[in-house]
Structures are given as C-alpha cells and as structure tokens.
Design an enzyme around this catalytic site. Structure first.
Site: not given
Lengths: 324, 324
Positions: A106, A109, A114, A156
């Site tokens: 988490v 990046g 998403a 994302d």
C-alpha cells in the site's frame, strides 16, 4: 459469490513528467487485488478488507464500523464509491457484501487502491448483471480513486482495467504497446510510505524556482519515454535498462529521489541489473530493477541486504477480470 | 631559491558538458601546490616530488632516476616540460633544481597536476627573470597538462593560473565571475582513483546510444551553469545548492556517478548541506557539498562516516603567484 481481480502496476517511465503532459509507460504486473461480492438480504453495503483488518457497513451516508473504528470509514470509502457507481448504473436497489484481499503493498506507487477499485467494480457489475464496457470499469474505478488522490492522472485505474503495457498521456489517453518478450523485474520496497501529493508539490516547487531548467528535464523525460516505447516493442532489454537509469537520474533532477531509494537502486545495479529506477512518486515507496531472468534472485537478494523488501514481478496482459 | 604556489580547483558546475562546448564554473580553493626552484651548477633539470616520493634528473631526453625508478620518469615528465618551456622562453641555458610539494589529492578531479605545473612555471620564470604574462603561464602549464591528459579542456591550468571563480567555455575562453561572499565547501574524497579519459568515454558512449536524450541533458546542464553564475554573483547560496543537486542528477543521467559518490552526496544532504554533487569526471574521485559555515564540521563528519576523507575548502582569489 462473484470473485474478480485486477492487477497492480509499475510505472516504467515518465512518472512526474506525466503531470506536465508528457508520456509515461506503465506495466501491469502479476500481483493482483481480489474482490468478492455477494448479494445481501438488507440494503447495506458491507465491506471487509482482509489485509487492512478493517470492516463495516454503509447505509446511504451512515457508516457502522465493525473492525477498525472511524479509520475504517475513510479507508473503505473508495470501495463503497466504486460499489455505488455500479449499483447506480444497474439501477438495482440491493445490498452487497464485499470482501477485498490484496497482496499489493500500500502507498508504494504500485496502484493498489486502483486495483482494488477495479476488482470491486468488475465483481459487483457481474453480481448485478450490469454489462460494463472497459471504459466504464475504468471510469468507476477512477471516481473511487478521486476520493483517495484528489485529481489523479488516471494511470492507475487505466492499467488496472486494461492490463498489458500502456503508453499513457494526459488528455490523449493511452495506447497499448505490443510487447512480446518477458520483462523480468524485481521490485524493491523501501518501506517508507510517502504521499504522492507531497512529491508532486516538491517538483512543482523546484519548477517554480528554475522553470527553464525543469522544463528541459521534463522534455528530456519525454524523449526517454518515447525511446523506451521502441525498446519495449523491439525487446531491446539493454537499451531499456540504460533508459531506466537515465529516467531515474531525471527524477533525481526534479527532486523525487532520496537516500533509501538510492541505496536499493545502486544495490541492484551493482549486482548486474540492466537498469534500476524509482517507480511512482518517489521520496520512499518502491524502486524497480530490470534483470536478465537468471539474475532475478541475485538482484532481489542484494536489494534485501540493502534494506528493502522485494518481490519478483512479470508483466501481465490481464486487466480487471472475473476469476470465478 | 624562489618559491611559488598555485591553487587547486573545484568544478562547481558543468563538468562533462564542457566537453560538448557548454559552460562550466570552476573555483580556485585554498589548497595549493608549491614549487621551489634554484639554479644548478650543471645543466640538468633535477626534480624532487616530496609527496610522491619520486625524484630524478633530466638531461635533454635522458632521465636518471634517484627515487622511484622508471615510474618517476612518467610522473615527473610534466614538471620537466613546464620547466623546459620557461627555459626555452628565457633563452637561458642553465640547470634548475625543482622541488614540488602539494597537499592536493591526486587523480581526484581537483586539478593537482595543473596546480603543480603552474607553480613550477611561475617559480622558474622568476628564477630566470623571465617576465611571463598570465596567458603565458597558462599556456606553459597547459602544455605540461597535455602530457598527462591528452587534450584536456584547459580548465585546470586556467584556474590554477588566474584563481577566483571562472565561467569557462571551450573555444570561448573564460570570464571571471564577481563573487563577493564566502562559498563554504566540504570536499569528500571517495579514495577511488579514476581516469578522466575513461569517464569521458562513458558519456560519449551513452550519447552514441541516445543522442537526442543526452543532447537534451547537456543543454539542461548549460541552463544550470548559467543560472548558477547568477546565483554566485548575487550570493544566493540556497539557489546555488539546489542547482548543485540538479547538476549532480544530470551527471548521473550521463553515467558519471557511482555508489561511493552517491553515499557521500546523500550523507552530506541528509546532514543539512545546501547542495552536494560529484565534482570532476566522476566514477570515483571527489564530491563537494555547499554548507552554511556553521554546518561545515557536521557535514564533514557525516561524509567521513560514509567512508570519505574530507577537507573544508574556501574559494581563493589567488592564482599562481610567488610566495617568497
């Protein structure tokens, strides 16, 4: 019960420069978020995030925590938004129970939020028999993302929806790159959480101080991404690695790197990675190294010794999809 | 006996890019090479390098080693060349004994050989009562440098001759910058010797692979140097530091940095340096950090802990000159 999944992503080229309208290259990897959905007898939206250890249920704007108290509300809100979008689209007034599970780190990046949102949209839409186009899956996941990130670039949810390797450009959408060969990667996580917004602000600040310099750097980033798209399509891993190194340096020039990232990047390069760079917003989070397959384990070992946690990642052509 | 000295230098901006015709900024520092010269009763050129522990004498093309054997010949040759140039200029047929002493680290990008050559030229010219212009001092030192470096940029003999802070551009010569304030620097030496020629070749190779990208980087380097010239003249140390960081990243983009340098650079930045970059050809050699005066010691300590040897350096307006 319907189960769906969607992939995490790695930005191979162009992070930050994409904010200024330049192209980025993003790759779906074989690490996925999973969402299962089933109908309820009431009209609540119940959400259980296994990895975060948070759960609770929404009824309109009311939230009733089960695990994790009020923090749960903020963390589960995007999943609720994704679910509501599909409920609204389907015009059905039913309750849904959702469980999400993800092995994607988490705030690193890798697009974990998403991927979760896209998996939820696909699971719920199948559950409700709502026929969504890919574009709609993307849009609903994007709207959930907006809750997390303000006005995200859209990279994302795009890659989580479509999978594969995409050349992405703001205001122009994306183009799938035709990448035949393997792209063997090691991801190294510094373990430092960072905020994308703050990192974007650092670059903006530096550009305010030195507009002509930073605009030059951004244009150079564009050249790098376009050359990299060619290297990907021709399978030239050596060129790709060298371009990753150059891209990393450009990210240093705009102020996105820091010591923990450099430590992992140089550990990878020294152990024979073809190239290594930070991925995503920088200032912590992850780096990624491109390696010949026979070097993957050795490079991963070196990154671990330098203080990172690692996983080996391969490109995945599969976007958000039904699992069962 | 005549004693002369000349300063070491630090390239603050534009190393490597200067090879492609872009401006560099170079600073004379308060670390000097010293040469003493006296007449001999024979016609030999006797040279004693105290720091290198090498000595011997030349008679035309013959060399007679005293300390250090044949290695002495190669190392002392540039000093002989500098001496011969002045002898030739003076039209005197005499022998000269020269002793050189320098506390400047060797092969570290600090211009130690040019400082030695310039000090020798000045000492011998005074000894022989040969009135040399600064331009001639530079030229003779440059010719000695050519023995060491092939076709050097000319930066090193220029700054050793003139001192101060210079904006240097190939084919255009140099311009003195009017820098009033202090420029407090810590130099960190990785202890890795490297070859300037090899480093220049690395950049040339990368430019061959990706001409449009590297040319963009080089042009960005030009912008950085020009902005830095302004920051120097206005005494804006904050801007100067940030520009050093950007310049360092551009040097990474052309392939000039390596892990030991990064370790020292990040150690300095983390301890509050306003900016830090490699200086010179990279791939080893030195880095330099700009600090507020009260931070110098702390930053030097941090660089030491990261594995470097350090010294504190201040700009010096004094070029090559007679000491006594």
């Amino acid at each position: 019960m319907i189960v769906a999944s969607a992939p995490a992503k790695i930005i191979l080229f162009g992070e930050h420069f994409v904010v200024y309208g330049e192209p980025a290259i993003v790759l779906a990897i074989d690490k996925r978020a999973r969402a299962s959905a089933e109908l309820r007898t009431d009209k609540r939206i119940y959400i259980n995030s296994v990895d975060l250890g948070l759960s609770g249920s929404f009824m309109e704007e009311q939230f009733q925590p089960e695990l994790g108290g009020e923090e749960a509300r903020t963390k589960l809100e995007p999943i609720k938004i994704a679910t509501q979008k599909v409920l609204h689209f389907s015009k059905k007034q039913v309750g849904v129970s959702i469980e999400v599970e993800s092995s994607i780190p988490v705030a690193a990046g890798l697009g974990s939020s998403a991927a979760v949102a896209a998996a939820v949209v696909v699971a719920v839409s199948r559950l409700l028999d709502a026929k969504l186009s890919k574009e709609e899956v993307f849009r609903f996941a994007y709207e959930a993302e907006c809750f997390v990130h303000g006005t995200p670039s859209g990279i994302d949810p795009t890659i989580s929806t479509y999978g594969g390797v995409l050349l992405f450009q703001r205001d122009r959408g994306f183009k799938s790159l035709n990448v035949e060969g393997d792209i063997p990667l090691v991801v190294g996580d510094t373990g430092m959480e960072r905020s994308t917004g703050e990192q974007v602000a650092i670059v903006r600040e530096r550009r305010k101080h030195f507009p002509s310099i930073i605009d030059h750097v951004i244009k150079t980033g564009r050249e790098v991404a376009l050359k990299a798209a060619k290297a990907l399509e021709t399978g030239d891993l050596n060129a790709l690695g060298e371009l990753m190194n150059i891209n990393h340096a450009l990210l240093c020039a705009v102020g996105a790197s820091n010591e923990p990232l450099e430590r992992l990047v140089y550990a990878a390069r020294k152990t024979g990675a073809l190239g290594a760079k930070l991925t995503g917003a920088g200032g912590g989070g992850c780096m990624v190294a491109l390696c010949l397959p026979e070097k993957l384990e050795k490079v991963a070992e070196a990154i671990k010794r330098a203080g990172g946690t690692t996983f080996i990642a391969r490109k995945s052509s599969e976007g958000a999809k039904i699992e069962s």
